[in-house]
Structures are given as structure tokens and as C-alpha cells.
Design a protein around this motif. Structure first.
Motif, PDB file in Angstrom:
ATOM      1  N   ALA A 272       5.919   8.603  -1.834  1.00 53.33           N
ATOM      2  CA  ALA A 272       5.433   9.123  -0.552  1.00 53.33           C
ATOM      3  C   ALA A 272       6.619   9.412   0.375  1.00 53.33           C
ATOM      4  O   ALA A 272       6.715  10.488   0.973  1.00 53.33           O
ATOM      5  N   ILE A 273       7.531   8.457   0.463  1.00 51.24           N
ATOM      6  CA  ILE A 273       8.696   8.653   1.335  1.00 51.24           C
ATOM      7  C   ILE A 273       9.543   9.820   0.822  1.00 51.24           C
ATOM      8  O   ILE A 273       9.979  10.677   1.593  1.00 51.24           O
ATOM      9  N   ALA A 274       9.733   9.868  -0.485  1.00 49.92           N
ATOM     10  CA  ALA A 274      10.526  10.960  -1.062  1.00 49.92           C
ATOM     11  C   ALA A 274       9.908  12.317  -0.748  1.00 49.92           C
ATOM     12  O   ALA A 274      10.611  13.318  -0.613  1.00 49.92           O
ATOM     13  N   ASN A 275       8.573  12.335  -0.613  1.00 52.26           N
ATOM     14  CA  ASN A 275       7.886  13.597  -0.323  1.00 52.26           C
ATOM     15  C   ASN A 275       7.649  13.816   1.171  1.00 52.26           C
ATOM     16  O   ASN A 275       6.841  14.657   1.553  1.00 52.26           O
ATOM     17  N   GLY A 276       8.290  13.020   2.012  1.00 55.42           N
ATOM     18  CA  GLY A 276       8.206  13.272   3.454  1.00 55.42           C
ATOM     19  C   GLY A 276       6.930  12.777   4.097  1.00 55.42           C
ATOM     20  O   GLY A 276       6.501  13.311   5.121  1.00 55.42           O
ATOM     21  N   LYS A 277       6.300  11.759   3.514  1.00 52.66           N
ATOM     22  CA  LYS A 277       5.070  11.244   4.103  1.00 52.66           C
ATOM     23  C   LYS A 277       5.307   9.843   4.694  1.00 52.66           C
ATOM     24  O   LYS A 277       5.992   9.020   4.092  1.00 52.66           O
ATOM     25  N   HIS A 278       4.726   9.634   5.852  1.00 55.56           N
ATOM     26  CA  HIS A 278       4.774   8.293   6.434  1.00 55.56           C
ATOM     27  C   HIS A 278       3.993   7.323   5.549  1.00 55.56           C
ATOM     28  O   HIS A 278       3.098   7.737   4.813  1.00 55.56           O
ATOM     29  N   VAL A 279       4.331   6.040   5.675  1.00 55.80           N
ATOM     30  CA  VAL A 279       3.621   5.018   4.903  1.00 55.80           C
ATOM     31  C   VAL A 279       3.132   3.919   5.830  1.00 55.80           C
ATOM     32  O   VAL A 279       3.876   3.435   6.697  1.00 55.80           O
TER      33      VAL A 279
ATOM     34  N   LYS B 293      -2.309  17.895   1.704  1.00 54.49           N
ATOM     35  CA  LYS B 293      -2.984  17.702   2.981  1.00 54.49           C
ATOM     36  C   LYS B 293      -2.625  16.383   3.657  1.00 54.49           C
ATOM     37  O   LYS B 293      -3.032  16.123   4.782  1.00 54.49           O
ATOM     38  N   VAL B 294      -1.920  15.511   2.941  1.00 58.66           N
ATOM     39  CA  VAL B 294      -1.718  14.156   3.451  1.00 58.66           C
ATOM     40  C   VAL B 294      -0.425  14.034   4.273  1.00 58.66           C
ATOM     41  O   VAL B 294       0.644  14.432   3.806  1.00 58.66           O
ATOM     42  N   ASP B 295      -0.557  13.496   5.506  1.00 58.75           N
ATOM     43  CA  ASP B 295       0.627  13.209   6.329  1.00 58.75           C
ATOM     44  C   ASP B 295       1.093  11.765   6.160  1.00 58.75           C
ATOM     45  O   ASP B 295       2.273  11.470   6.274  1.00 58.75           O
ATOM     46  N   VAL B 296       0.130  10.855   5.973  1.00 58.10           N
ATOM     47  CA  VAL B 296       0.422   9.425   5.885  1.00 58.10           C
ATOM     48  C   VAL B 296      -0.285   8.838   4.676  1.00 58.10           C
ATOM     49  O   VAL B 296      -1.494   9.041   4.509  1.00 58.10           O
ATOM     50  N   VAL B 297       0.438   8.078   3.896  1.00 54.42           N
ATOM     51  CA  VAL B 297      -0.177   7.355   2.794  1.00 54.42           C
ATOM     52  C   VAL B 297      -0.415   5.910   3.237  1.00 54.42           C
ATOM     53  O   VAL B 297       0.506   5.239   3.717  1.00 54.42           O
ATOM     54  N   VAL B 298      -1.657   5.452   3.118  1.00 55.96           N
ATOM     55  CA  VAL B 298      -1.980   4.053   3.404  1.00 55.96           C
ATOM     56  C   VAL B 298      -2.064   3.326   2.070  1.00 55.96           C
ATOM     57  O   VAL B 298      -2.972   3.588   1.273  1.00 55.96           O
ATOM     58  N   GLU B 299      -1.113   2.441   1.841  1.00 59.71           N
ATOM     59  CA  GLU B 299      -1.024   1.762   0.541  1.00 59.71           C
ATOM     60  C   GLU B 299      -1.723   0.417   0.609  1.00 59.71           C
ATOM     61  O   GLU B 299      -1.275  -0.491   1.305  1.00 59.71           O
ATOM     62  N   LEU B 300      -2.849   0.301  -0.092  1.00 67.89           N
ATOM     63  CA  LEU B 300      -3.619  -0.944  -0.092  1.00 67.89           C
ATOM     64  C   LEU B 300      -3.862  -1.408  -1.525  1.00 67.89           C
ATOM     65  O   LEU B 300      -4.894  -1.984  -1.842  1.00 67.89           O
ATOM     66  N   ILE B 301      -2.893  -1.112  -2.394  1.00 68.63           N
ATOM     67  CA  ILE B 301      -3.028  -1.478  -3.803  1.00 68.63           C
ATOM     68  C   ILE B 301      -2.588  -2.927  -4.004  1.00 68.63           C
ATOM     69  O   ILE B 301      -3.229  -3.702  -4.696  1.00 68.63           O
ATOM     70  N   GLY B 302      -1.481  -3.283  -3.385  1.00 66.01           N
ATOM     71  CA  GLY B 302      -0.969  -4.654  -3.508  1.00 66.01           C
ATOM     72  C   GLY B 302      -0.029  -4.811  -4.682  1.00 66.01           C
ATOM     73  O   GLY B 302       0.047  -3.942  -5.570  1.00 66.01           O
ATOM     74  N   GLY B 303       0.710  -5.932  -4.664  1.00 68.66           N
ATOM     75  CA  GLY B 303       1.660  -6.211  -5.735  1.00 68.66           C
ATOM     76  C   GLY B 303       3.053  -5.738  -5.349  1.00 68.66           C
ATOM     77  O   GLY B 303       3.219  -4.685  -4.736  1.00 68.66           O
TER      78      GLY B 303
ATOM     79  N   ARG C 139      16.002   7.154   6.705  1.00 68.63           N
ATOM     80  CA  ARG C 139      16.852   8.312   6.398  1.00 68.63           C
ATOM     81  C   ARG C 139      16.045   9.600   6.473  1.00 68.63           C
ATOM     82  O   ARG C 139      16.571  10.657   6.780  1.00 68.63           O
ATOM     83  N   ALA C 140      14.743   9.506   6.182  1.00 69.30           N
ATOM     84  CA  ALA C 140      13.893  10.694   6.214  1.00 69.30           C
ATOM     85  C   ALA C 140      13.133  10.797   7.532  1.00 69.30           C
ATOM     86  O   ALA C 140      12.220  11.609   7.658  1.00 69.30           O
ATOM     87  N   SER C 141      13.502   9.960   8.515  1.00 67.71           N
ATOM     88  CA  SER C 141      12.801   9.952   9.819  1.00 67.71           C
ATOM     89  C   SER C 141      11.301   9.740   9.661  1.00 67.71           C
ATOM     90  O   SER C 141      10.497  10.372  10.337  1.00 67.71           O
ATOM     91  N   LEU C 142      10.937   8.860   8.745  1.00 69.30           N
ATOM     92  CA  LEU C 142       9.525   8.581   8.504  1.00 69.30           C
ATOM     93  C   LEU C 142       9.192   7.157   8.939  1.00 69.30           C
ATOM     94  O   LEU C 142      10.062   6.281   8.954  1.00 69.30           O
ATOM     95  N   GLY C 143       7.935   6.946   9.241  1.00 67.65           N
ATOM     96  CA  GLY C 143       7.495   5.616   9.602  1.00 67.65           C
ATOM     97  C   GLY C 143       7.159   4.792   8.365  1.00 67.65           C
ATOM     98  O   GLY C 143       6.601   5.312   7.395  1.00 67.65           O
ATOM     99  N   LEU C 144       7.557   3.528   8.384  1.00 68.84           N
ATOM    100  CA  LEU C 144       7.106   2.558   7.379  1.00 68.84           C
ATOM    101  C   LEU C 144       6.520   1.420   8.201  1.00 68.84           C
ATOM    102  O   LEU C 144       7.254   0.616   8.771  1.00 68.84           O
ATOM    103  N   ALA C 145       5.194   1.401   8.306  1.00 67.71           N
ATOM    104  CA  ALA C 145       4.542   0.471   9.233  1.00 67.71           C
ATOM    105  C   ALA C 145       3.702  -0.517   8.441  1.00 67.71           C
ATOM    106  O   ALA C 145       3.123  -0.164   7.407  1.00 67.71           O
ATOM    107  N   TYR C 146       3.624  -1.761   8.912  1.00 74.05           N
ATOM    108  CA  TYR C 146       3.025  -2.805   8.078  1.00 74.05           C
ATOM    109  C   TYR C 146       2.458  -3.953   8.921  1.00 74.05           C
ATOM    110  O   TYR C 146       2.521  -5.114   8.512  1.00 74.05           O
ATOM    111  N   GLU C 147       1.891  -3.619  10.066  1.00 75.99           N
ATOM    112  CA  GLU C 147       1.330  -4.667  10.931  1.00 75.99           C
ATOM    113  C   GLU C 147       0.351  -5.559  10.173  1.00 75.99           C
ATOM    114  O   GLU C 147       0.281  -6.768  10.392  1.00 75.99           O
TER     115      GLU C 147
END
Lengths: 445, 445
Positions: A109-116, A87-97, A137-145
Motif C-alpha cells: 500500500a505504501i509503495a503504491n502511494g496509499k495511506h495506511v 479507487k482506494v486512497d487509504v488501506v485499513v489493515e485489520l488482518i493482524g499478525g 518518505r512517501a509523505s503518507l500517513g501510517l496511523a494506528y490509534e
């Protein structure tokens, strides 16, 4: 063009089902994101007709009371499950490290076609270029504002708002903990260790404060800013980093007296010899904009060849500001506004050479602890003359015949190499009791 | 999502022919845009693979030497020809003025399916909502980053970077000419008329300075900020506007003594009674961020419910900064990143009621010119007591028995209505020689 836009509009309108979000990490920031998406739902819909909905979450302790209603969300004990969650389109990664579960999650997430969307500066500082390449390469967003300067939309400003400019340099106060400590030291006259202990008690500093006070966190952020500013590969290892442990109450008093203020800055500049990336405490003129940014506030100053100086000031951390940045990234993704992560396409990002340290030109502050006896000043002056370092000011206030007193010098512009040689020679003078305390002076506007 | 983005990517990549621009107006800004597109061509291509090319221009005098090579461009004697020029995708309107040729050009461009980029705040202040509606119905961009605060990407920040927030208030220094004059007055102790004349001689102020010094230009910009901040129709007529002609050197001295600084601010706030939009000179604490923005710099402070305070400072005018903003808009259009002009779709923009003036609560500064004789202070104090206005400070420094001396008062928070009543009553006191000089005090952070 009109027809083209209309088509593209239609495509976007076709994406009228909600953007579905999986959040990994439900600490302060994760909780803030859930809260914002709920409380500001009407505002978000006004800007972006496509709804943004959290569908799945992952955190360490399911039973912990976070004051959030998670009953409608899928709970994943393993964050990695979000990367393949149907069900997930975008993974929000707030784990850190920089490595470990955060890296594994983002890669999967990127390998599975999900934005990050991530707030993880350590991850980007170490693996930003590779992750951007995979995402693009997968036309996905990697956003980190949220990863740089918290709530200040500085990545968007540099990558879009100021994108027409050749960026000449960028610098800023990138760590709120250090700025808070330095502000407290100045306002109360207390020493670093004392203020740090208090900040830890108040929750403003971590139990292990090293990432903050040794400048590593600021360096993570600077490496990202450098890449966005100059369109080069992220090069954390190319940064010279030092922190604020060596800033003494005495230096702060002298700085004030000389018309300066001490700040931990991250500075990045494109020179003819390569990129110069530095994180260290330095003195800045009291009249400069950056000198007046106090407490937990962050600030980023960008200089572009057409726009001139741009300054952005805001809160660099905390649930609200960070959630604001994370959700603005989600809104861009919901509107299919995806750009290369570091302004230029990742496949074109090259590592630029680091500018040689010794050739850097700047002014310096030196504090020497000396035995107060005749001839010391003459010795110091001779050493500086021999190295062609010209003195701008000298203060020797407290007289204490025979005892240790500080002598403070500021220099005109010279090279770091010359200062290094001066310091070595000063160390050989018997009347000078400690290694010289040296701090760069940055003549910022 | 991945597949979707990839499709959309392909559509965009399909638009691989250059974005073709027609520029109306080749003054300082128009020339700056042409120069930027040439000099920073490599930077632009790094960010945005689709080239941006000027194909046609229009200006009053074809023979004027602008230091630009226009030989390859179509010259249109009539700007309106750009609106139907077959080669033009985007019209850049740099003519200025709320009506007349600028309005005709923008309307015709939209009607002919061309995107519009404009730096024209007067046009948007008066016709922004209608123009946005026309553009959005045709799926065209109407972009105007350069219209507010010049080079500072504040429209992008509010509409995208801070878009996740409920904006509580926004205020700023929106007119560089006024800020320059006020800064000069403070630094030199000279009067307004004197500094204005010098600014005119130096080219910092127009021969007819009214738009700047009477606050109209700042109000144009504020009306746009208000609409973006609160998602409402642009309502220039709802702004209370006054300028800086009445600021005297004496008030500036007293402001300094009281811990304030005088700035011309535009302020906009959503209250329970409606939108409060004001442009006027006011006193702000010397410790506030905005107090320290001097000279021709502009600043915009935004408060969002999650992000807290965000401050952006930069150059508000000039060829370089304005060109930077215009070209950033062109880059968004080249990448097909088109958003509703005023954050919410134009068809949803409603005019909000204006908050009633008298109910506004704030502190005030009053300067009274009085005959120095016993009993005057008692009369003033009685009037304030009767209107329940509480005094915060009073200064009566210069004694000149029988002659005119200033008495300066500051109040605690009160309503504008109460201050208005106090002023009327003070005017009836025989020993008070002039109408009270009143200025709001804004307790900004």
C-alpha cells in the motif's frame, strides 16, 4: 500566517471528493468500521466536511453473513489487491499478525502511494520503524490509534496533546483479557486456570490464550508507547515480558491484605542507563488510580515534566471502541493532518540501549512455602540481611506444625540483582519447599 | 492522495521560519509557557520542526521579578499592542475575564490576522461562538486546550480522538479548588468555611472564592465542553449552577455511610427535550471512577455511541499543566493543523433548547432536621407517598428525645418536579425545623 493558512485551507477544500477506503479484514473490527461510517455519517460530516467512503473490502469468506450491506463495494479475494486498487486512497489493515499478508499489504500500500490505517500492534512492534520510514518518505500517513488501548485516544494524546512535555514514564493496563481474569480471580477467589477456562467459554479469551496471558500482546503495545513517548525506534525485543499464569489465588489474597492489588502492567521509563521496558504482573497500592481499573478496561498513565500525571481509561478492545479509533485516524487523513508515526520523524528514530535489569531498584513481594518448624524465619531473615535487603512486612498466619505453610514478605527498595541472589539462597534452605514466588511492588500514585 | 500530501507537506515545510508568539499576561501561566518553551525546546523540535519563539510580551508590571529572562523580547505596556505587533503570528491571551482587555485583545488579534491561543474559559463561555466565527472567517486558529481541565488534553480528545462518535453525555470534575475542599472536608471532618479559609491561606483558593465555590468556573468550562460534544453554540446561560457552600460535614458523613461520595460535577447530556447542562454538588457511587478523583485533580468522562466510556484524569490548573496545554495548541498552529474551535464550523453552530428542569429524572438525597418525637416519620412517609416518590433508604441514627436530630432519606428515581413538591410540603411540617437539604444522586459508572 493568515494568508498562509488561507492557502492551505483552500488546498484542503480542493480535496472535496470523498476519502476512499479499502478495508482488509471484515471481522468484528472491520464490521464495526463499516457500521460506524454508516450510522455516524452525519456526525463525521459535522466534524470533517470531506466524506469518508468505503469503496472496497477484502476478507476470507465472501459468503459469510456479516449483517452488512456490501453490495455497493468492490470485493477483493486477495487483500493485496487493495494496495493497488485504483479507487482506494487509504488501506485499513485489520488482518493482524506481525508478518505474512498484513505486512505484505501494508508495504505494498505504501509503495503504491496509499495511506495506511492499522490496528495491528504485532506488525508495528516488529516492523514499526521501517514502515514509518517508508510511509514518511512517501509523505503518507501510517496511523494506528486502534493498535494501543483500543478506543482510548492515547496515541493522539501522547503525540499531540502532551507533546510539549518531556515524557518521564508511561505505564498502563494494556490487555483487557488479563485484567478481566485478574479481576475475576480477585472477586471470586478462584484460580487462574479456572477463570481462564470460563473466559474462553464466554469468548473473552482466545482458544490459544498465550498472546494475552503471557503478556505478549501487552508488550507489543508497550513497544509502540515507548517509541511515541521517547521518540526512539520501536524495540519489542528490549522488553522483559512475563504474564499472569503464575499469579495464584493465594497471592491475590495476600495482596489485598497488604494493601495492594495485582495488575498486569506494561511499564516504560527513561533512565540514565537506557530505556526500561517491562511487562509483568505486579502489586500496586489499592489507592492508586490504576488499581481501580477493573474488568476489560484499559488504562494508560503518562507522566510529563510540565503536565504531571495524566490518566486515560477506556475500553481496550471490541468492535465499537476499535472502530472509533480507526475512524478517528481516517478523519485525520481526510483533513490531511498527517504526522510522523512515532512522534519524531522516522529517520531520526534511534534504538536506545536497554537499562540493565539487575540495577533496577524497587520493592518486592515474596511468598515462600515452608515447613512450619522453628528456625525457618531466622534462616530467611539471615539471608535477607546478608544481601542487605530490608524487610518491610512479614505475614505468617496459618500455623500447621510440620506441614507446608506460606510465609509472605515484602521488602523495602532494593535492586533486582539483590533479590535474585536472595531467591537463589532461599532455594537452598531445606525447609522451603518451592522456589520463591516473587512479584515486584510498584509504588504508583 | 500521495501527491496531494506531498504538496501540502512542502507548503508546511516552506513555513520554516519560527512561529512567533506574543504573550499577554505573565502570571503563573504566562511564566510557565516561557519556561516550557525554553526548557523543552529540544522536545518540541523533535515533534515539530518549526520552532516556536516568544517575541513579545505584555504584563502589568514590567519591573516585577518573574525569574525569567525577558531581555530579548519586545515589551508592550498595552496588551492590545500585541494584536497589531508586526512580528507576532499568534497571540497567547492569559489575561482572563470574560470582557474588558481580554476580549478586546482577542477580537483585535483576529481582526489583524493573528491566531489566538487562550486559557480564558470565561471569555469563551460568554463569547465563544462569536469569536470562533470571526476566527474561522479569517482562516485563523482559536485554540483553548488550557481553558478546560488544564493539562488534560480533553478538547483534543473530544474534537479529534473521539470525533467519530455521537457523544451521549459528558461530565466531570472541572474545578480543582472545589474538589480539594470537598476532599479535605471528607478527610478531616471539618466544615466548609473552615477548610475554605485554610485553602485561601495556602493559596489554593482565591481571596474572593465565589467563581470557584459557587460553581461559576466549572460552568464556564462545562459550556465549552457541551459545545464541543454536541456541535452546538456555547450556551453558558443555559446552565443551572450551584456550588458547594451548602455542603455540610454531616452530609459528607451520611454520603459515606450510604456508599456515596460528594463531588461538584458539571454534567451535560443531550435529551429528546434539549440539552441538559448542570453544575452542582451531588452524590456519586463510591465505586465510580469519578468518586476516586481527589484533591486538585480534574477528570472528564465522555460517553460515545461506539467508544463507550472514556475517562481522562489530570491536573486542572497550575503553571506546568496549563503551559503544557497552551504549547500543545501552539504546536498545532505551527504545523498548520487548525480546526473549527467547537468541532463543527462556527457558522453551523446553533443554540439548542435547554431541557426542562422539572422533567429530569434522577434519585435524590434529603436530610431533614426534625424534632425527635413520635409521628414525624409517618408524616414524611405520607408526603412522599402522596407525590409518588419512592424511598430507597432511611437513616435515623441519633435519638435525642425532644431535640433536633437528622433524618436522612434517599429516593428511587423520580422527577425533579416531584422532589420540589415534596420539599414544599415538608417545609410545612411543624416538627421539621429547617428547609430540607437536598442533593441529587448521580448513578455514574
Amino acid at each position: 500566517m493568515a494568508a498562509e493558512s488561507a492557502t492551505s485551507r483552500k488546498t484542503k477544500a480542493g480535496a472535496d471528493r470523498p476519502l476512499r477506503v479499502g478495508i482488509a479484514g471484515l471481522g468484528t473490527v472491520g464490521g464495526g468500521v463499516v457500521k460506524l461510517l454508516t450510522e455516524n455519517r452525519d456526525v463525521l460530516l459535522q466534524h470533517c466536511p470531506r466524506a469518508i467512503e468505503v469503496v472496497a473490502v477484502s476478507a476470507r469468506d465472501r459468503k459469510k453473513d456479516r449483517g452488512l450491506d456490501l453490495s455497493q463495494l468492490d470485493w477483493c479475494d486477495d487483500a493485496l489487491a487493495l494496495a493497488s486498487h485504483p479507487k482506494v486512497d487509504v488501506v485499513v489493515e485489520l488482518i493482524g499478525g506481525s508478518d505474512g499478508p498484513a505486512k505484505a499489504l501494508v508495504e505494498a500500500a505504501i509503495a503504491n502511494g496509499k495511506h495506511v490505517v492499522t490496528a495491528n500492534k504485532a506488525l508495528l512492534a516488529h516492523h514499526g520503524t521501517a514502515l514509518a520510514l517508508a510511509a514518511e518518505r512517501a509523505s503518507l500517513g501510517l496511523a494506528y490509534e486502534a493498535a494501543v488501548a483500543g478506543g482510548i485516544p492515547v496515541i493522539k494524546a501522547m503525540r499531540e496533546g502532551l507533546a510539549a512535555n518531556r515524557i518521564e514514564h508511561v505505564y498502563g493496563i494494556l490487555n483487557g483479557t488479563c485484567n478481566y481474569i485478574l479481576t475475576q480471580m480477585r472477586e471470586t477467589g478462584r484460580e487462574f486456570a479456572d477463570v481462564l477456562a470460563e473466559a474462553q467459554a464466554l469468548g473473552y479469551a482466545e482458544a490459544d490464550p498465550s498472546f494475552d496471558v503471557d503478556g505478549i500482546d501487552a508488550a507489543h503495545k508497550l513497544s509502540i508507547l515507548t517509541s511515541v513517548a521517547f521518540g526512539c525506534a520501536v524495540d519489542f525485543d528490549g522488553i522483559r515480558v512475563s504474564g499472569i499464569r503464575n499469579v495464584s489465588a493465594m497471592d491475590i489474597v495476600y495482596a489485598e491484605e497488604l494493601g495492594y492489588r495485582i495488575k498486569l502492567l506494561g511499564l516504560s521509563r527513561l533512565t540514565e542507563h537506557g530505556v526500561e521496558q517491562r511487562v509483568h504482573a505486579c502489586m500496586v497500592p489499592q489507592s492508586s488510580v490504576i488499581a481501580k481499573v477493573d474488568g476489560v478496561f484499559n488504562a494508560v498513565v503518562t507522566n510529563g515534566n510540565f503536565v504531571g500525571q495524566n490518566v486515560a481509561i477506556g475500553r481496550g478492545a471490541g468492535a465499537g471502541p476499535t472502530a472509533s479509533a480507526v475512524v478517528s485516524d481516517l478523519m485525520d487523513i481526510a483533513r490531511d493532518r498527517i504526522l510522523p508515526a512515532f512522534s519524531a520523524p522516522a529517520e531520526t528514530l534511534r534504538k536506545l540501549p536497554s537499562a540493565p535489569v539487575g540495577r533496577r531498584i524497587g520493592a518486592f513481594y515474596l511468598r515462600l512455602m515452608v515447613v512450619d518448624k522453628p528456625g525457618v524465619v531466622a534462616d530467611i531473615a539471615a539471608i535477607m540481611r546478608d544481601e542487605h535487603v530490608s524487610m518491610e512486612a512479614m505475614i505468617q498466619r496459618a500455623r500447621q506444625p510440620g506441614g507446608p505453610v506460606p510465609i509472605v514478605l515484602t521488602t523495602h527498595e532494593t535492586t533486582e540483582a539483590a533479590i535474585a541472589r536472595v531467591v537463589v539462597k532461599l532455594d537452598q534452605v531445606e525447609a522451603i519447599l518451592e522456589p520463591a514466588h516473587v512479584m515486584p511492588i510498584e509504588m504508583l500514585a
